[in-house]
Design a protein around this motif. Structure first.
Motif, PDB file in Angstrom:
ATOM      1  N   ASP A 147      33.292  35.095  38.437  1.00 46.41           N
ATOM      2  CA  ASP A 147      33.808  35.999  37.412  1.00 46.41           C
ATOM      3  C   ASP A 147      33.463  35.424  36.046  1.00 46.41           C
ATOM      4  N   THR A 191      30.458  40.644  39.589  1.00 45.83           N
ATOM      5  CA  THR A 191      31.797  40.270  40.063  1.00 45.83           C
ATOM      6  C   THR A 191      32.081  40.809  41.452  1.00 45.83           C
ATOM      7  N   GLY A 235      38.074  42.695  37.546  1.00 51.22           N
ATOM      8  CA  GLY A 235      38.003  41.244  37.676  1.00 51.22           C
ATOM      9  C   GLY A 235      38.040  40.834  39.137  1.00 51.22           C
TER      10      GLY A 235
END
Length: 580
Positions: A314, A440, A147
């Motif tokens: 994200d 990401t 993430g």
């Protein structure tokens, strides 16, 4: 006719893949060692955390705690001076004893990321079974550990990854309780969750979410009333273990056990501010009803300061949002036509439990902090949720359209056979997984201050005993390296969001002013020159209004530190105040 047997090819490929990762996943200690290695290397490559919070309170707080300066200094690290210091103690001790081994310290700082990888793997291993389980476990770990804000916080002192570790362990133990009743797991899960809530109050959103989610699964739990009561009690016990002593300390000094928060309730006369739950960065919050409803999708648009202080993207939270809608749709459709998901070999009860936790967490989070890094545990389970939901959706499509296990394509000279279970589903999941990861990772986000010869180096200045030293916000890190026989006081300024509300109360400011005038020849101030230059007018306004000081930069000296680089400018100065 050429017969391209993709089915046989994929079965052979998946068998070889399975054998490779079967050995890796067979023994958990192998995965743990690998995770520790990855976490340590990533932390070293990232560099040193020299964020504003580190320079402000992450170093000062454990110093003040271990040296009993709660009643000596007055808020030198801004309102954060009174956060529970226990999480910061290990790093401070490493500075004290391992300061000459910066790479070792950086490697150790990567352990929390390693634990995140490992516990995500353990939850995925608990969820997935069947022929493709190794692939799904691997992809779940990759998605969950990459993430945007997880990568950004590797090795930092925000502790958000460590909070995520403990929350995930608590969730894992509760999932085991749902599958097989155990008072030991219930007790341990609650104590861990309560402990991390006590160490960092922002983790309370997860405590609330899990407690609210458990009653919805009472049918899946043996002796549900006793189990839920035991869990809630153990959460409370864990909270008191880590935060009880600190709450009592704050109450005995400030008459507010959560000082400076919730001051509208406890009404401590030490500060003028009320609750201060919301961050200074107001742009982080949703601004209208549409942003409230679709806030996770804004995390993908590279918008400035949406959920965090820097630009990032994200799609994980939006993916969970979409997966929730898909599950609701399948649930409604299943009311009219019974679909079987037995062949998926996925623990959907556990997935539903994680959905509930995500919903309750989100509802509290968006109305309190709205800072995305606090959602690290949700980001970590995103891969598991997405893969399980995609598998469920694809099986739903297969049954709804009455598709065969082997889908055949005939075109002129070619005959293709694609196995729905071993080719189509894994292929789509792999593509989506890599899309989530590749969209990401941005190298510029991961750059921090390079590692120097020492972990932290700050010049000790010639400050006399019994001096009064005013410390500007962002300069608390300097205090532990200076004369402990001086008194360090916050250079009072308004809250950024409330320009007319100054943090320290008028009562305290009057006392401070009296102390300053008794020590005219021993009054100094410390501040970050970069911040000082930007806020000179505000600082001067503060001094004129409360301390009636005239400060001249001509009497200032630079304080050498090793935290400067081209992108992170911090020039600290010590000045002798010229009081008229």
């Amino acid at each position: 006719m050429r017969d391209l047997q993709f089915n046989d090819f994929m079965e052979t490929y998946m068998r070889k893949f399975g054998l490779l990762f079967e050995k890796l996943f067979k023994h958990d200690y192998i995965m743990l060692c690998l995770a520790i290695l990855i976490g340590g290397i990533c932390s070293i490559l990232h560099g040193v955390d020299r964020s504003f919070d580190v320079r402000n309170y992450h170093i000062y707080n454990p110093y003040a705690f271990l040296n009993n300066r709660m009643t000596t200094d007055i808020m030198p690290a801004d309102i954060q001076s009174y956060f529970n210091p226990l999480l910061d103690v290990p790093y401070y001790l490493m500075i004290k004893h391992l300061n000459n081994f910066p790479y070792l310290v950086a490697f150790i700082q990567g352990f929390s990321y390693a634990l995140l990888i490992f516990i995500t793997y353990k939850i995925a291993k608990f969820i997935f079974e069947g022929s493709n389980k190794n692939l799904y476990i691997l992809l779940s770990v990759i998605i969950g550990s990459t993430g945007a804000l997880t990568l950004y916080n590797i090795g930092t002192l925000t502790h958000d990854i460590f909070v995520g570790d403990i929350v995930l362990i608590s969730i894992y133990l509760i999932l085991k309780v749902i599958k097989k009743h155990s008072y030991i797991n219930t007790l341990l899960s609650g104590i861990l969750l309560g402990s991390i809530c006590g160490l960092k109050l922002t983790a309370g959103i997860f405590g609330f979410a899990i407690i609210c989610s458990l009653p919805f699964f009472y049918k899946e739990v043996n002796k549900p009333i006793k189990t839920i009561c035991l869990f809630v009690t153990s959460v409370f016990i864990g909270f008191l273990i880590t935060n009880g002593f600190w709450m009592w300390k704050l109450y005995s000094i400030f008459h507010n056990p959560f000082f400076p928060y919730f001051n509208s309730i406890f009404k401590s006369d030490f500060t003028n501010c009320a609750d201060m739950l919301k961050t200074d960065f107001q742009g982080l919050y949703p601004e209208n009803i549409w942003q409230y409803l679709f806030f996770p999708f804004y995390f993908y648009q590279h918008l400035p300061t949406k959920g965090f202080e820097i630009n990032y993207q994200d799609f994980r939270f939006a993916a969970i949002y979409v997966c929730l809608i898909i599950n609701i749709f399948i649930y409604i459709a299943n009311k009219f036509s019974k679909f079987s998901f037995e062949n998926t070999s996925i623990n959907f009860k556990a997935i539903n439990f994680m959905f509930l936790i995500s919903i309750f967490t989100y509802l509290v989070w968006i109305n309190t902090f709205a800072t995305i890094r606090y959602l690290t545990p949700i980001s970590a389970i995103s891969g598991i949720v997405v893969i399980a939901t995609l598998t469920k959706l694809l099986y739903f499509i297969k049954q709804y359209f009455s598709l065969n296990d082997i889908i055949k394509f005939n075109h002129k000279d070619y005959h293709l056979e694609l196995n729905y279970k071993n080719f189509i589903i894994p292929s789509l999941i792999v593509c989506i997984a890599f899309y989530l990861v590749l969209k990401t990772i941005e190298p510029d986000m991961l750059k921090r201050v390079p590692i120097h010869d020492k972990v932290l180096e700050v010049q000790t200045m010639n400050i006399p005993d019994n001096a009064i030293v005013l410390v500007a916000s962002g300069s608390g890190m300097i205090v532990p390296f200076q004369n402990p026989n001086a008194k360090y006081i916050y250079l009072n300024a308004p809250r950024f969001t409330e320009e007319n509300i100054y943090i320290l109360s008028d009562k305290n400011l009057t006392e401070i002013k009296n102390q300053i005038y008794k020590n005219k020849d021993k009054t100094y101030f410390i501040m970050d020159l970069a911040i000082y230059q930007k806020t000179f007018n505000l600082t001067q306004k503060t001094l004129n209004k409360y301390a009636e000081l005239d400060i001249y930069k001509s009497n200032c000296k630079f304080i050498y530190t090793n935290i400067y680089n081209k992108k992170n400018r911090s020039f600290y100065i010590l000045c002798k105040a010229d009081i008229k």
